[in-house]
Design an enzyme around this catalytic site. Sequence first.
Site, PDB file in Angstrom:
ATOM      1  N   LYS A  87       0.857  -1.189   0.000  1.00 57.34           N
ATOM      2  CA  LYS A  87       0.000   0.000   0.000  1.00 57.34           C
ATOM      3  C   LYS A  87       0.897   1.244   0.000  1.00 57.34           C
ATOM      4  O   LYS A  87       1.755   1.405   0.872  1.00 57.34           O
ATOM      5  CB  LYS A  87      -0.893  -0.040   1.240  1.00 57.34           C
ATOM      6  CG  LYS A  87      -2.154   0.775   1.126  1.00 57.34           C
ATOM      7  CD  LYS A  87      -3.030   0.478   2.322  1.00 57.34           C
ATOM      8  CE  LYS A  87      -4.315   1.233   2.305  1.00 57.34           C
ATOM      9  NZ  LYS A  87      -5.004   1.162   3.584  1.00 57.34           N
TER      10      LYS A  87
HETATM   11  C1  E4P Z   1      -8.230   1.693   3.921  1.00 58.78           C
HETATM   12  O1  E4P Z   1      -7.530   1.297   3.081  1.00 58.78           O
HETATM   13  C2  E4P Z   1      -8.138   3.048   4.512  1.00 58.78           C
HETATM   14  O2  E4P Z   1      -6.921   3.217   5.131  1.00 58.78           O
HETATM   15  C3  E4P Z   1      -9.290   3.215   5.460  1.00 58.78           C
HETATM   16  O3  E4P Z   1     -10.469   2.765   4.825  1.00 58.78           O
HETATM   17  C4  E4P Z   1      -9.461   4.599   6.020  1.00 58.78           C
HETATM   18  O4  E4P Z   1     -10.667   4.639   6.736  1.00 58.78           O
HETATM   19  P1  E4P Z   1     -11.031   5.807   7.777  1.00 58.78           P
HETATM   20  O5  E4P Z   1     -11.293   7.048   7.004  1.00 58.78           O
HETATM   21  O6  E4P Z   1     -12.244   5.299   8.483  1.00 58.78           O
HETATM   22  O7  E4P Z   1      -9.837   5.937   8.688  1.00 58.78           O
END
Ligand code: E4P
Length: 222
Positions: A87
């Site tokens: 990622k």
């Molecule tokens: C996933 O890949 C993201 O990091 C995550 O969905 C972020 O979510 P949030 O906005 O609830 O922290």
Amino acid sequence: MKFFIDTANLDQIKEAQDLGVLDGVTTNPSLMAKEGIAGDENVIAHYLKICEIVDGDVSAEVISTDFDGMVREGEKLAALHPQITVKVPMTKDGIKAIKYFSNKGIKTNCTLVFSPGQALLAAKAGATYVSPFIGRLDDVSFDGMELIDQIVHIYQTYGFATQVLAASVRHPVHIIKCAEAGADVVTCPLSAITALLNHPLTDIGLKKFLEDHAKAAAKQTA
Ligand code: E4P
């Protein structure tokens, strides 16, 4: 549409896996910190535990912000397990790193995407997944779902292979809207997935079925 769970909590990952609908996992540094996971060895051990629980892709985020650091970290993460997807944040160095990983056949998830232009760059760099954040856009009075619609439309128009992984999902309606929009994947907290189970008419209907069955059984034995 694939269902990923957006957590580093092993119990929640197991619960979603046991439900039989889980296709993968996404984590981020905040989610890892929430579980108290820190230090290279602990982080690696935790990713391996997640890979043992699920069959699908597991996003592991780099901490470096420069190209060389992202490449070094990403190659190490990708070598851990075939399910690991690196990622990478949506930055100039991030896009360069995604292109590098794509050329090497390493799966990537371009994260922190908030505009169609960013998603276009991620696809052109060869990202496996792009992660537009719905909830965080909603939080600042932009329509997160509109971004999903735009990205799906652009990717379909040009036949990009990058999968739209709708992230920052806060509730079950986001999941339904993502399915309607044609998102490839939705990553969400366990609570949003299990909320899909609920409908009061299901509860009322089941109660009535069981009561009628019990009445008939009682009559039979009387
Ligand atoms: C996933 O890949 C993201 O990091 C995550 O969905 C972020 O979510 P949030 O906005 O609830 O922290």
